[in-house]
Design an enzyme around this catalytic site. Structure first.
Site, PDB file in Angstrom:
ATOM      1  N   SER A   1       0.830  -1.210   0.000  1.00 42.30           N
ATOM      2  CA  SER A   1       0.000   0.000   0.000  1.00 42.30           C
ATOM      3  C   SER A   1       0.863   1.257   0.000  1.00 42.30           C
ATOM      4  O   SER A   1       0.496   2.272  -0.603  1.00 42.30           O
ATOM      5  CB  SER A   1      -0.933   0.009   1.206  1.00 42.30           C
ATOM      6  OG  SER A   1      -0.196   0.054   2.429  1.00 42.30           O
TER       7      SER A   1
ATOM      8  N   ASN B   1      -1.432   7.729  -7.518  1.00 43.82           N
ATOM      9  CA  ASN B   1      -1.687   9.159  -7.642  1.00 43.82           C
ATOM     10  C   ASN B   1      -0.868   9.783  -8.766  1.00 43.82           C
ATOM     11  O   ASN B   1      -1.376  10.610  -9.536  1.00 43.82           O
ATOM     12  CB  ASN B   1      -1.386   9.864  -6.322  1.00 43.82           C
ATOM     13  CG  ASN B   1      -2.494   9.692  -5.304  1.00 43.82           C
ATOM     14  OD1 ASN B   1      -3.486  10.417  -5.301  1.00 43.82           O
ATOM     15  ND2 ASN B   1      -2.339   8.708  -4.421  1.00 43.82           N
TER      16      ASN B   1
ATOM     17  N   ARG C   1       0.166   3.592  -3.250  1.00 44.91           N
ATOM     18  CA  ARG C   1      -0.476   4.896  -3.051  1.00 44.91           C
ATOM     19  C   ARG C   1       0.236   5.971  -3.871  1.00 44.91           C
ATOM     20  O   ARG C   1      -0.399   6.761  -4.567  1.00 44.91           O
ATOM     21  CB  ARG C   1      -0.479   5.254  -1.567  1.00 44.91           C
ATOM     22  CG  ARG C   1      -1.148   6.602  -1.262  1.00 44.91           C
ATOM     23  CD  ARG C   1      -1.092   6.914   0.218  1.00 44.91           C
ATOM     24  NE  ARG C   1      -1.964   6.028   0.986  1.00 44.91           N
ATOM     25  CZ  ARG C   1      -1.537   5.011   1.715  1.00 44.91           C
ATOM     26  NH1 ARG C   1      -0.242   4.734   1.779  1.00 44.91           N
ATOM     27  NH2 ARG C   1      -2.391   4.264   2.389  1.00 44.91           N
TER      28      ARG C   1
END
Length: 289
Positions: A213, A221, A217
């Protein structure tokens, strides 16, 4: 040649996006996962931007004065104090902070600069690379160059795995090898022998989930931001092919400007979040369960 004829010989929107999302690699992949393939463009830009980031910090440290600081020195001092305060609040071991705080500062600066590559015109560096490839006798149509390393999953997962290795190091250093192994089998549900397998599996899942994660992440983005810039660029390409819609080039400029301004917040926030999570995970490695 008419605009319609030129457009017919140019890449479609899908081909344009696929070309921009293709990495310069040492060789084609032989499957969905191929550990023998590495993205040369991500490595080159990561190292280059990392050197630039270290040089900027070195320059600020070398020219630091005890008097009234200049704007650059003031900005670096503000950044240093912010990172140092966060490190003190999360990592309570003063000896560990001698390594962790500078590491967090480098992580923030490095990721911020890597993310900021997304603010360059989306076609600028790839077109320059195509020209260089053609001048060297290569095929410019197969000259691939992605310039945002944090939009490459291998880069962000490499960073998160590095944080994982730091966590493992401090788990062993602070708790000792025996203490950490004991924690792996007794936390979080207790020391009963029947719970040892469950505890160990939960610990492994936690390490894996945090690492994946952490990297996903940042990648998600930045990948999405890069894709939006490509879609905005396609608005300009459509305007160049046909000026029937007078509002299209206006929308292209407005959308590009608005997204670039908003993206400044995104690239800063993502660098801060990655740094903070790194501090949190390393801080957790110092805590005994």
């Amino acid at each position: 040649m008419s605009a319609e004829t030129a457009a017919s010989h140019g890449p479609t929107a899908g081909e344009y996006i696929v070309h921009h999302l293709t990495h310069w690699q040492n060789r084609p992949m032989k499957g969905v996962i191929d550990f023998g393939v590495y993205n040369i463009d991500s490595i080159v830009w990561s190292v280059l931007i990392g050197v630039i980031g270290c040089w900027l910090l070195y320059k600020a440290a070398k020219k630091a004065t005890s008097g009234v600081p200049g704007r650059f020195q003031a900005a670096v001092e503000f950044l240093f104090e912010m990172v140092d305060n966060q490190a003190k609040a999360i990592v309570h071991n003063a000896e560990s902070r001698k390594v962790v705080a500078p590491l967090a500062l480098i992580v923030f600066v490095w990721i911020f600069l890597l993310n900021a590559m997304d603010l360059l015109p989306v076609d600028l560096l790839p077109k320059i690379w195509e020209w260089i490839t053609g001048a060297r006798g290569g095929d410019p149509h197969h000259a691939y160059m992605r310039v945002v390393p944090t939009a490459d999953l291998s880069t962000t997962l490499g960073m998160s795995i590095s944080v994982l290795l730091m966590c493992l190091y401090y788990n062993i250093k602070i708790k000792g090898a025996g203490g950490w192994v004991h924690e792996l089998f007794t936390a979080p549900f207790g020391a009963h022998p029947l719970l040892w397998p469950v505890n160990f599996i939960m610990q492994m899942i936690e390490f894996a989930a945090k690492t994946v994660s952490h990297g996903m992440r940042l990648f998600g983005n930045m990948y999405a931001g890069e894709l939006v810039f490509m879609l905005i660029a396609l608005m300009g390409g459509a305007a160049a092919a046909s000026m029937s819609g007078i509002l299209l080039p206006v929308g292209h400029v407005l959308a590009g400007t608005i997204w670039a301004i908003f993206h400044i917040l995104i690239i800063t926030l993502q660098a801060f979040i990655f740094m903070m999570l790194a501090l949190v995970y390393i801080g957790q490695a110092h805590d005994a369960h």
